[in-house]
Design a protein around this motif. Sequence first.
Motif, short mmCIF file in Angstrom:
data_model
loop_
_atom_site.label_atom_id
_atom_site.label_comp_id
_atom_site.label_asym_id
_atom_site.label_seq_id
_atom_site.Cartn_x
_atom_site.Cartn_y
_atom_site.Cartn_z
N THR A 1 31.99 42.04 28.22
CA THR A 1 30.92 41.79 28.98
C THR A 1 31.04 40.82 30.22
O THR A 1 32.05 40.22 30.11
CB THR A 1 29.79 40.97 27.94
N PHE A 2 30.20 40.81 30.89
CA PHE A 2 30.21 39.78 32.29
C PHE A 2 29.82 38.33 31.78
O PHE A 2 28.87 38.02 31.24
CB PHE A 2 29.49 40.10 33.23
N ARG A 3 30.85 37.34 32.22
CA ARG A 3 30.40 35.78 32.44
C ARG A 3 29.77 35.88 33.69
O ARG A 3 29.80 36.61 34.49
CB ARG A 3 31.71 35.12 32.31
N PRO A 4 29.02 34.76 33.84
CA PRO A 4 28.10 34.35 34.96
C PRO A 4 29.49 34.36 36.23
O PRO A 4 29.28 34.99 37.31
CB PRO A 4 27.84 33.19 34.88
N PHE A 5 30.55 33.75 35.90
CA PHE A 5 31.70 33.93 36.87
C PHE A 5 31.95 35.22 37.28
O PHE A 5 32.23 35.53 38.29
CB PHE A 5 32.99 33.24 36.19
N ASP A 6 32.25 36.35 36.30
CA ASP A 6 32.34 37.66 36.56
C ASP A 6 31.40 38.23 37.56
O ASP A 6 31.38 39.33 38.43
CB ASP A 6 32.55 38.49 35.13
N VAL A 7 29.90 37.92 37.22
CA VAL A 7 29.07 38.44 37.89
C VAL A 7 28.96 38.11 39.61
O VAL A 7 28.62 39.06 40.19
CB VAL A 7 27.61 37.97 37.37
N VAL A 8 29.43 37.02 39.68
CA VAL A 8 29.57 36.49 41.08
C VAL A 8 30.46 37.24 41.76
O VAL A 8 30.53 37.87 42.85
CB VAL A 8 29.88 34.93 41.18
N GLY A 9 31.61 37.53 41.09
CA GLY A 9 32.96 38.32 41.54
C GLY A 9 32.29 39.91 41.74
O GLY A 9 32.63 40.41 42.86
N HIS A 10 31.69 40.23 40.73
CA HIS A 10 30.99 41.57 41.03
C HIS A 10 30.19 41.86 42.00
O HIS A 10 30.09 42.77 43.07
CB HIS A 10 30.21 41.81 39.62
N LEU A 11 29.25 40.97 42.43
CA LEU A 11 28.42 41.05 43.43
C LEU A 11 29.26 40.76 44.77
O LEU A 11 29.02 41.68 45.87
CB LEU A 11 27.56 39.76 43.56
N ASP B 1 33.99 50.90 41.43
CA ASP B 1 34.46 50.46 40.29
C ASP B 1 33.72 49.21 39.80
O ASP B 1 33.75 48.01 40.51
CB ASP B 1 35.91 50.04 40.99
N ARG B 2 32.82 49.32 38.90
CA ARG B 2 32.30 48.07 38.54
C ARG B 2 32.88 46.94 37.88
O ARG B 2 32.45 45.77 37.79
CB ARG B 2 31.08 48.61 37.37
N LEU B 3 34.32 46.88 37.65
CA LEU B 3 35.01 46.15 37.22
C LEU B 3 36.15 45.57 38.34
O LEU B 3 37.14 45.02 38.05
CB LEU B 3 35.91 46.37 35.77
N GLY B 4 35.81 45.96 39.40
CA GLY B 4 36.86 45.80 40.68
C GLY B 4 37.02 44.49 40.84
O GLY B 4 38.07 43.99 41.77
N GLN B 5 36.08 43.55 40.61
CA GLN B 5 36.15 42.14 40.80
C GLN B 5 37.55 41.50 40.10
O GLN B 5 37.70 40.36 40.32
CB GLN B 5 35.01 41.28 40.51
N LYS B 6 37.63 42.04 38.93
CA LYS B 6 38.65 41.44 37.91
C LYS B 6 40.15 40.74 38.70
O LYS B 6 40.36 39.61 38.62
CB LYS B 6 39.16 42.37 36.84
N GLU B 7 40.58 41.73 39.31
CA GLU B 7 41.81 41.43 40.03
C GLU B 7 41.30 40.44 41.45
O GLU B 7 42.19 39.34 41.38
CB GLU B 7 42.57 42.54 40.67
N SER B 8 40.60 40.68 42.17
CA SER B 8 40.13 40.03 43.30
C SER B 8 39.77 38.32 43.00
O SER B 8 39.60 37.51 43.72
CB SER B 8 39.21 40.43 44.07
N SER B 9 39.07 38.46 41.81
CA SER B 9 38.55 36.93 41.39
C SER B 9 39.52 36.17 40.85
O SER B 9 39.39 34.84 40.54
CB SER B 9 37.29 37.08 40.57
N ARG B 10 40.49 36.80 40.26
CA ARG B 10 41.82 36.11 39.29
C ARG B 10 42.24 34.78 40.17
O ARG B 10 42.71 35.09 41.48
CB ARG B 10 42.89 36.81 39.19
N GLY B 11 42.33 33.74 39.68
CA GLY B 11 42.85 32.47 40.11
C GLY B 11 41.99 31.60 40.98
O GLY B 11 42.22 30.76 41.48
N LYS B 12 40.79 32.29 41.20
CA LYS B 12 39.69 31.49 42.00
C LYS B 12 38.65 30.59 41.13
O LYS B 12 38.53 31.06 40.06
CB LYS B 12 38.67 32.67 42.98
N THR B 13 38.10 29.54 41.81
CA THR B 13 37.30 28.87 41.20
C THR B 13 35.73 29.54 41.36
O THR B 13 35.43 30.16 42.36
CB THR B 13 37.21 27.61 41.71
N LEU B 14 34.95 29.11 40.47
CA LEU B 14 33.56 29.70 40.74
C LEU B 14 33.08 29.31 42.05
O LEU B 14 32.18 29.94 42.94
CB LEU B 14 32.50 29.41 39.53
N ASP B 15 33.02 27.86 42.21
CA ASP B 15 32.65 27.37 43.69
C ASP B 15 33.10 28.47 44.83
O ASP B 15 32.31 28.50 45.86
CB ASP B 15 33.06 26.06 43.77
#
Length: 178
Positions: A42-52, A80-94
């Motif tokens: 499932t998506f965390r709020p962090f993941d949702v922003v990456g997904h957007l 790819d609805r999970l395409g954010q996984k790699e591109s969000s890795r290591g980034k902060t939510l801000d």
Amino acid sequence: MNAMNFELDQATAVLARTPAVLDVWLRDLPDGWTDCDEGPDTFRPFDVVGHLIHGEHTDWIPRLERILQDGERRAFEPFDRLGQKESSRGKTLDALLDEFARLREVSLLRLRSLEIDEIKLALRGRHPAFGPVTARELLATWVVHDLGHIAQIARVMSKRYSSDVGPWRAYLPVLTRK
């Protein structure tokens, strides 16, 4: 309810506000709020922003441009609805919130430059799973997608206190709906 409610200026009013809503809501919150989820896969709020962010890169404007350029001749690339996984890795939510705001601004500038009118809204493209879709449907989906993820974040964050609300759970459908 009218079957043809879509108005581009009203749609862009919502799309333009999504980054600010998420920024005010999520920036500087403790990790306990932004890293909570509803269980495995499932998506965390962090993941949702990456997904957007991923959608800004690969979905809405690229698909609209495909409709305008190719019509139904070429199907959209699958999303790819999970395409954010790699591109969000290591980034902060801000950092993700900043990136999303910048990308959404670029997307809306591009949308305005395309001079979308009723004729263009009726143009059809080809979705890889659904078949023929219109530009109007794509743009309406973009708005509902944003709103759905805002609701998802509220639901996920609410469930953090699911066991803490005691008997009030009976009056909190946000805790029981999926």
